[in-house]
Design an enzyme around this catalytic site. Structure first.
Site, short mmCIF file in Angstrom:
data_model
loop_
_atom_site.label_atom_id
_atom_site.label_comp_id
_atom_site.label_asym_id
_atom_site.label_seq_id
_atom_site.Cartn_x
_atom_site.Cartn_y
_atom_site.Cartn_z
N LYS A 84 23.13 12.19 24.79
CA LYS A 84 22.63 11.53 26.00
C LYS A 84 23.19 12.13 27.29
O LYS A 84 22.53 12.10 28.33
CB LYS A 84 22.95 10.03 25.94
CG LYS A 84 22.22 9.29 24.81
CD LYS A 84 20.73 9.19 25.08
CE LYS A 84 20.03 8.33 24.04
NZ LYS A 84 18.56 8.33 24.24
N GLU A 106 18.90 1.77 31.44
CA GLU A 106 18.80 0.82 30.34
C GLU A 106 19.57 1.42 29.18
O GLU A 106 19.77 2.63 29.12
CB GLU A 106 17.33 0.63 29.95
CG GLU A 106 16.75 1.69 29.00
CD GLU A 106 16.71 3.10 29.57
OE1 GLU A 106 16.72 3.24 30.81
OE2 GLU A 106 16.70 4.08 28.79
N SER A 371 22.88 13.47 16.19
CA SER A 371 22.69 13.19 17.62
C SER A 371 23.88 12.49 18.26
O SER A 371 24.08 12.56 19.46
CB SER A 371 21.42 12.35 17.83
OG SER A 371 21.51 11.16 17.08
#
Lengths: 388, 262
Positions: A84, A106, A371
């Site tokens: 991210k 969010e 991830s």
């Protein structure tokens, strides 16, 4: 930039937000053409995030599965523990470039929230993160992380109290504060230009995979696999690989199973409009959006990025799904076989990769994106397994 | 659409301000919501706006979100269309349907617009349909005799106004503040310069909505030169508290407030 991926994408937002989307598109195009901006971004990816992340040859897993050589793309080793951060640093730099002093975001699992909070701290921006009340509960360590980083976490109590409603709340807050605030959306979802910007910023994953495979294998792998919630790590992997002959697989969350509660949007949904884009959607016959379910908060979303809908329709990517139980099993397997505790999201990709690898010869190679790391999930897994 | 145009024309000729009253279909039941809008009509509302409940109403504040959630417990697609028809049987005023895109898409765009038109609707307000995406919808709405209402907001740039004006075949919906429905009023009045600039491109009436909930606020917007107001959250709250009579009382107050301004 076209803003459409085949029939999918678009800008389905209230008029109040259109000016901000047009401003963002222009700012992004100019920033990408500005050598100084790109240098600063790439410098941060190298010196702050620690990129390139390694491509790890998983030897024991390869033995266990008995098929293709398994390689893991280690986004879990990026600063903050997930991919991210690739996106939030780029968007925070854009925010600053547009002269805005505040970002909102969010978050589902809290990984994007932590990454947004981190980028905001680094660049001296104010930050607020909207998080469903259910997720605040099941991802408590990430809530505390965001607070340590100086971010205000706003629990969202409406609707399903998960990622979908956190996104609604962030959009409402953006409408209120749009003149001084950038909405750093966390996945390849939302209105144009977000799906393109987030895909571009995450494409460093796929570019590194191509380079690392060239070095390790002397060419491209035969298959590449990533999990898909909104689909940002998958889009970052797929976009650079799409022009090659690599077989691409996205893995959605099948939750309790495809006949029960799940989050398998591309597998069982149909196209509709949510959060600004036309894309596949879990909805009832009346067009009401349905609640998704997954053990993984990061995949617990009834929509999906519009480019994934396009890749599904064009057949370039094959979308599969893995249940909660299969993901848990894969998490245990990777932990014991390779000493890597993956995030529950990533464990979905591993669960399906086992079958794909087994269907390939030993001479082939398969890349699976890890991830994120599993630390954030330890408490909820421990509780679930103690109650069984 | 003729009913809407005629009605707006009569209001203009009488130099009156338009009052559009909103309630959510199915809150608390289809019958009661229709009664509520009929009460609004009897009390002086010129346009009746009926909301199609949706699971993810991103342009709405807590009051309309909660109404939508209550309605979704029992109101299905056919019920919303039935509510439009029931309202049409009781009132002469134009009926404006407010819906987010997805419920309209799910039943097929043309099929849904045809059913709404057959039920007696005159216009559509679609809060998540941007000008950029509106062309196919505008065409479909026109084919079924429905007006598709364009928006302006405090952030609307001057460059968009000619297209917005061109799209205005009924009235223009002016979002009166930066925020969601039911927010506190915007003291900066940042929509006014946009309204002013729009006037150069169209004679269509401009109605202000968002955060306008009582007679004083309505009168204030009228004296600022708006052609009318849209009241939603305050009527939804009145409905929840006192039912259709409460809606009627508040509409009568707001009507009086509007009419007190010359």
């Amino acid at each position: 930039m076209s803003g459409r991926f085949g029939a999918f994408g678009g800008q389905f937002v209230p008029e109040t937000l259109m000016a901000a989307l047009l401003e963002l598109e222009t700012a992004y195009r100019e920033a990408m053409a500005d050598r100084a901006f790109v240098d600063e971004y790439e410098g941060l990816l190298r010196d702050y995030v620690g990129r390139p992340t390694p491509l790890t040859h998983a030897r024991r897993l390869t033995e266990l599965w008995g098929g293709a050589e398994v390689y893991l793309k280690r986004e879990d080793l990026a600063h903050t523990g997930a991919h991210k951060i690739n996106n939030t640093l780029g968007q925070a730099l854009l925010c600053r470039r547009m002269g805005k002093g505040r970002i909102i975001a969010e978050t589902g699992a809290g990984q994007h929230g932590v990454a947004a909070a981190t980028a905001a701290a680094l660049l001296g921006l104010e930050c607020e993160v909207f998080m469903g009340a259910v997720d605040v509960e099941r991802q408590a360590p990430n809530v505390y992380r965001m607070e340590l980083l100086g971010t205000r976490v706003r629990p969202v109590d409406s609707g399903s109290r998960t990622l979908k409603d956190a996104t609604n709340a962030a959009l409402r807050e953006w409408v209120r504060s749009v003149e001084g605030t950038h909405y750093a959306i966390g996945s390849v979802v939302g209105p144009h230009p977000f799906p393109t910007i987030v895909r571009d910023l995450q494409s460093v994953i796929g570019r590194e995979v191509l380079r690392q495979c060239e070095a390790a294998l002397g060419g491209v792998p035969q298959a590449a696999v990533a999990c898909v919630g909104g689909g940002s790590n998958a889009a970052g992997l797929f976009a650079p690989l799409a022009p090659t002959e690599v077989a691409l697989y996205g893995v959605e969350a099948a939750g309790e199973g495809l006949h029960g509660r799940h989050a398998a949007t591309l597998t069982l949904g149909r196209p509709g409009v949510l959060h600004g884009a036309y894309s596949y959607l879990l909805q009832d016959d009346d067009g009401q959006v349905q609640e998704a379910h997954s053990i993984s908060a990061g995949l617990d979303y009834p929509g999906v990025g519009p480019e994934h809908s396009h890749w599904r329709e064009s057949g370039r990517v094959q979308y599969l799904s893995a249940t909660d139980d299969e993901a848990l099993e894969a998490l245990h397997l990777l932990s014991r076989s390779e000493g890597i505790i993956p995030a529950l999201e990533s464990a979905h990709a591993l669960a399906r990769a086992s079958q794909i690898a087994r269907q390939l010869p030993r001479s082939a190679a398969i890349v699976v994106v890890v991830s994120g790391r599993g630390d954030k999930d330890l408490e909820s897994i421990r509780q679930r397994e103690a109650s069984v | 659409m003729t009913r809407l145009k005629d009605s707006l024309q009569q209001i203009r000729e009488a130099r009156r301000a338009s009052l559009m009253a909103y309630l959510c279909a199915g809150d608390p039941s289809i019958e009661r919501s229709v009664e509520g809008l009929a009460a609004a009509a009897a009390a002086g509302a010129d346009l009746l706006e009926i909301g199609w409940p949706f699971s993810d109403p991103v342009a709405d504040g807590p009051v309309i979100q909660a109404a939508s959630e209550r309605a979704l417990h029992h109101a299905r697609r056919a019920d919303v269309i039935r509510a439009v028809a029931a309202l049409r049987a009781r009132v002469q005023q134009p009926i404006v349907v407010l819906s987010y895109l997805n419920p309209l898409l799910a039943g097929g765009r043309d099929e849904t617009l045809r059913e709404l038109s057959d039920a007696g609707a005159d216009a559509l307000v679609i809060p998540d349909l941007s000008l950029e995406e509106s062309a196919p919808w505008r065409e479909a709405a026109a084919a079924h005799g429905l007006s598709l209402t364009p928006f302006i907001a405090p952030t609307t740039g001057a460059g968009r106004l000619p297209q917005i004006a061109q799209a205005a075949d009924g009235f223009v919906y002016a979002v009166a503040l930066l925020g969601v429905t039911g927010s506190a009023a915007d003291e900066a009045e940042s929509i006014l310069p946009v309204v002013e600039a729009l006037r150069a491109h169209t004679k269509a009436p401009v109605l202000a909505g968002f955060g306008i909930g009582d007679a004083q606020a309505a009168a204030r917007w009228r004296s600022r030169g708006l052609d009318g107001v849209i009241v939603g959250s305050a009527l939804v709250a009145a409905m929840a508290k006192d039912g259709p009579p409460g809606v009627g009382r508040l509409v009568a107050e707001i009507r009086a407030g509007l009419d007190s301004v010359g």
